[in-house]
Scaffold this motif. Structure first.
Motif, mmCIF file in Angstrom:
data_model
loop_
_atom_site.group_PDB
_atom_site.id
_atom_site.type_symbol
_atom_site.label_atom_id
_atom_site.label_comp_id
_atom_site.label_asym_id
_atom_site.label_seq_id
_atom_site.Cartn_x
_atom_site.Cartn_y
_atom_site.Cartn_z
ATOM 1 N N ARG A 95 132.338 -53.495 21.925
ATOM 2 C CA ARG A 95 133.480 -52.752 22.466
ATOM 3 C C ARG A 95 133.264 -52.420 23.937
ATOM 4 N NH1 ARG A 95 135.280 -47.359 19.474
ATOM 5 N NH2 ARG A 95 135.575 -46.393 21.512
ATOM 6 N N ALA A 128 135.536 -53.525 27.141
ATOM 7 C CA ALA A 128 136.028 -52.529 28.102
ATOM 8 C C ALA A 128 135.606 -52.906 29.515
ATOM 9 C CB ALA A 128 135.507 -51.147 27.744
ATOM 10 N N GLN A 180 129.101 -45.437 29.660
ATOM 11 C CA GLN A 180 129.526 -45.710 28.290
ATOM 12 C C GLN A 180 128.607 -45.016 27.287
ATOM 13 O OE1 GLN A 180 132.263 -47.689 27.009
ATOM 14 N NE2 GLN A 180 132.835 -47.119 29.071
ATOM 15 N N GLU A 184 131.604 -40.771 19.444
ATOM 16 C CA GLU A 184 131.686 -42.055 18.739
ATOM 17 C C GLU A 184 130.445 -42.305 17.874
ATOM 18 O OE1 GLU A 184 134.438 -44.396 19.230
ATOM 19 O OE2 GLU A 184 133.533 -45.334 17.480
ATOM 20 N N MET A 214 129.690 -39.695 15.087
ATOM 21 C CA MET A 214 130.633 -39.935 13.991
ATOM 22 C C MET A 214 130.167 -41.115 13.138
ATOM 23 S SD MET A 214 133.466 -38.723 12.775
ATOM 24 C CE MET A 214 133.934 -39.221 11.121
ATOM 25 N N THR A 217 135.836 -46.987 11.649
ATOM 26 C CA THR A 217 135.730 -46.995 13.109
ATOM 27 C C THR A 217 136.768 -47.992 13.648
ATOM 28 O OG1 THR A 217 134.203 -48.856 13.234
ATOM 29 C CG2 THR A 217 133.227 -46.678 12.892
ATOM 30 N N ARG A 266 136.466 -50.768 15.295
ATOM 31 C CA ARG A 266 136.176 -52.180 15.008
ATOM 32 C C ARG A 266 136.346 -52.485 13.532
ATOM 33 N NH1 ARG A 266 130.518 -54.576 16.844
ATOM 34 N NH2 ARG A 266 130.402 -55.665 14.843
ATOM 35 N N THR A 313 142.391 -45.849 19.897
ATOM 36 C CA THR A 313 141.815 -44.907 20.867
ATOM 37 C C THR A 313 140.302 -44.828 20.747
ATOM 38 O OG1 THR A 313 141.953 -43.069 19.313
ATOM 39 C CG2 THR A 313 143.862 -43.439 20.749
ATOM 40 N N GLY A 314 139.739 -45.386 19.666
ATOM 41 C CA GLY A 314 138.341 -45.107 19.347
ATOM 42 C C GLY A 314 138.224 -43.730 18.731
ATOM 43 N N CYS A 315 137.009 -43.287 18.516
ATOM 44 C CA CYS A 315 136.798 -41.970 17.903
ATOM 45 C C CYS A 315 137.342 -40.887 18.826
ATOM 46 C CB CYS A 315 135.307 -41.743 17.656
ATOM 47 S SG CYS A 315 134.988 -40.173 16.812
ATOM 48 N N MET A 321 138.305 -36.909 20.063
ATOM 49 C CA MET A 321 137.594 -35.633 20.169
ATOM 50 C C MET A 321 138.122 -34.689 19.089
ATOM 51 S SD MET A 321 135.242 -35.740 22.560
ATOM 52 C CE MET A 321 134.932 -34.045 23.094
ATOM 53 N N GLY A 377 141.484 -37.691 23.631
ATOM 54 C CA GLY A 377 140.138 -37.690 24.201
ATOM 55 C C GLY A 377 140.225 -37.280 25.657
ATOM 56 N N ALA A 395 138.039 -41.075 13.136
ATOM 57 C CA ALA A 395 136.875 -41.864 13.542
ATOM 58 C C ALA A 395 137.360 -43.008 14.419
ATOM 59 C CB ALA A 395 136.145 -42.405 12.320
ATOM 60 N N GLN A 403 142.337 -50.167 23.871
ATOM 61 C CA GLN A 403 140.990 -49.658 23.585
ATOM 62 C C GLN A 403 140.122 -49.727 24.839
ATOM 63 O OE1 GLN A 403 139.281 -48.607 20.207
ATOM 64 N NE2 GLN A 403 138.552 -47.657 22.067
ATOM 65 N N ASP A 458 138.177 -46.708 26.735
ATOM 66 C CA ASP A 458 136.724 -46.733 26.894
ATOM 67 C C ASP A 458 136.315 -46.684 28.359
ATOM 68 O OD1 ASP A 458 136.264 -46.732 24.199
ATOM 69 O OD2 ASP A 458 136.080 -48.905 24.020
#
Lengths: 359, 359
Positions: free
Chosen positions: A120, A124, A340, A348, A351, B118, B120, B152-154, B156, B216, B240, B276, B280
């Motif tokens: 990922r 990015a 990152q 991330e 979690m 997650t 992915r 969005t990914g994990c 907040m 986030g 997540a 994404q 990131d």
């Protein structure tokens, strides 16, 4: 086509309105490209990504822009795909740029740097972190334009005929391992070998090599490594992720109509999602089957990981000191990576660790 | 167009050969769609994904298939995008399906289930793990076809006016939190509120709510939550990852020429990668700025995480017991998740943890 017939067809196309597209696009130019893949047809994930690209591009151009895919060895050998694109033998290739590490270590940024970015993070960096621009500038010297097209995720550390517990156990080991990882392992006494996928099994079987890394359970299972080397190590720290790319000859690219360019570019995004998804969806089952067949799963020990990390940082710094092209990408890449990992450590990764604790 | 003029144009198009595409496609049907987004224009990541889609589809169809994007509130309110697609008010929407959790909890599988997949893993499930098929069957009852379009990914865990250390601290808290997460938190005494993005700040400022989760750092920073609630928690265990999707009216979809369908479908993949990547690439810098401005970063304590996990599993099981549509997706989804986490624990996650240890 005779003039009257053309008018007739065109008029017919107009009459059916909303479903007329196929009839109309007949006058788009027909373009035939050949794509050389670095991978055998049996690897449906990674070779399959090129087929997905080809199919989608044809669909977007009413079959006028044809990209015929060829597995490794049919037009050029697996590890010469980039050269074939550069020479104009094929218009497009699908490969892993670190195979060309011997020409210039800078190539590795397009696939993987040891202890580098996750899948990922690589996406990015490429798409929104300046990576694409930096790499395109580098590839331009080879007459090539690069497009990210798939990732395997974190690879396995490979198949070993004997267990390795300490950094000393690596010394003298003959191992099939690509480019950068090989150079790092060399510092720990490993004798790295660069061998194309299809040739690994016999080398491992004959004992010409003691260990071999390839990709992950789904692909490795097909090549049957478990029959000749029972210890299966993780993680492949030289490939925290491994991005594949499509390499297009710039001259050929420039000849394409704008909408064919758009079709090709957008299709690379699809393969980027789909190839990773194929690996992720298929690896768990393959690993379970391998384990049932007696494979012994192992993790590299902390002393081995630390010794490899130290060696990797040395090799990277040495390369940067003598290779300005490498350094030009390394500096912003390192800042990106640091940011990152800082960010991943907040939410991330905690979690993901929590989820795994409940697996 | 007059007949002679048409012939002339067509002939001209043929003459220029390889670069003739734009001239020819003039006879493709012009189709105008309106896209309602659930997000304000200020969120360039998430609203931007719809703009990327629109731009690419136009490019692939020589400007003939036009998807005009509208931010939340311009055609319909943020949380009524799905209804607008269902009613045919707009042809396409870009939203998060868990906003429609109140209609049916099954919607949440398309965005996020507490302690779920997650980013992915969600992509793998959707694209290659059977998720798309299961969800399309569910969405069909609403006259909608879904396409994954960004993550969005994990996320907040949100902004809190006061620290929360134990599960008891959550009791009585009024918190802006979407659908499923809200129902889980309710079990721990939280009073969940569903409020659209633009309305969160005033509610938090006035003290109408005590806490609010949004996305986030990059998005949250713009909405200025840090000025009214200094404690910023991680991780958002109810997300997540959070997948956004494009929701297309099936009737409108079926009216599209095949190559327009292909253009739309392939463009969703691009937004899936790009959104994404935008998050990131931009989140780390935003978090650094927030921290410089005095934001107090906190992690949910293990007792809070465990209490929430237990409550989440109860709520999920209860829903499955009374909702056959939910159960139909839950069972294979859970198997997929388990396999994924097993596989991630072998190499992917140990690798990421090792990288973070050197950040």
């Amino acid at each position: 086509m005779e003039r009257r017939a053309f008018i007739k067809k065109a008029a017919a196309g107009m009459a059916v309105g909303a479903i007329a597209a196929p009839a109309i696009a007949q006058s788009n130019p027909t373009i035939n490209w050949r794509l050389a893949s670095s991978f055998p047809k049996s690897l449906d994930t990674i070779y399959g990504a090129a087929e997905i690209l080809s199919k989608r591009v044809a669909q977007l151009t009413d079959g006028k822009f044809n990209i015929r895919t060829f597995p490794a060895g049919e037009i050029v050998p697996a590890l010469q795909v980039m050269d074939a694109v550069q020479a104009g033998t094929v218009e497009i290739g699908h490969s892993a740029s670190y195979y060309y590490f011997g020409k210039d270590a800078t190539f590795a940024f397009d696939t993987s740097i040891p202890f580098g970015l996750t899948a990922r993070q690589q996406s990015a960096w490429m798409d929104q972190g300046g990576g694409k621009q930096l790499l395109r500038e580098f590839f331009r010297d080879y007459g090539i334009m690069n497009f990210a097209g798939g990732n395997t995720g974190c690879q396995m550390g490979g198949w070993f005929r004997k267990e390795v517990n300490t950094p000393e156990d690596l010394s003298g080991l003959k191992m099939r391992v690509g480019g950068f990882g090989g150079r790092v392992l060399q510092r720990l006494g490993v004798v790295p070998q660069q061998i194309a996928g299809g040739d690994i099994y016999p080398a491992l079987e004959k004992g010409t090599i003691d260990a071999a890394e390839w990709i992950g359970p789904y692909d490795d299972e097909k090549l049957g490594f478990n029959k000749v080397a029972p210890f299966y190590y993780a993680p492949g720290w030289w490939e925290a992720s491994a991005q594949m790319s499509f390499y297009v000859g710039i001259k050929e690219w420039e000849k394409l109509p704008k909408d064919y360019q758009a079709a090709l570019e957008v299709a690379t995004y699809e393969t980027h999602v789909t190839m990773q998804a194929m690996y992720d969806a298929r690896n768990p089952g393959a690993l379970a089957r391998l384990m049932k067949n007696g494979v012994k799963l192992r993790s590299f020990s902390k002393p081995i990981m630390d010794a490899c990390y130290k060696a990797a940082m040395e090799v990277i710094d040495e390369e940067a000191a003598k290779n300005p092209k490498f350094k030009k990408i390394l500096d912003p890449w390192r800042r990106f990576k640091q940011d990152q990992n800082q960010w991943y450590s907040v939410g991330e990764l905690p979690m993901q660790n929590y989820l795994i604790s409940h697996k």
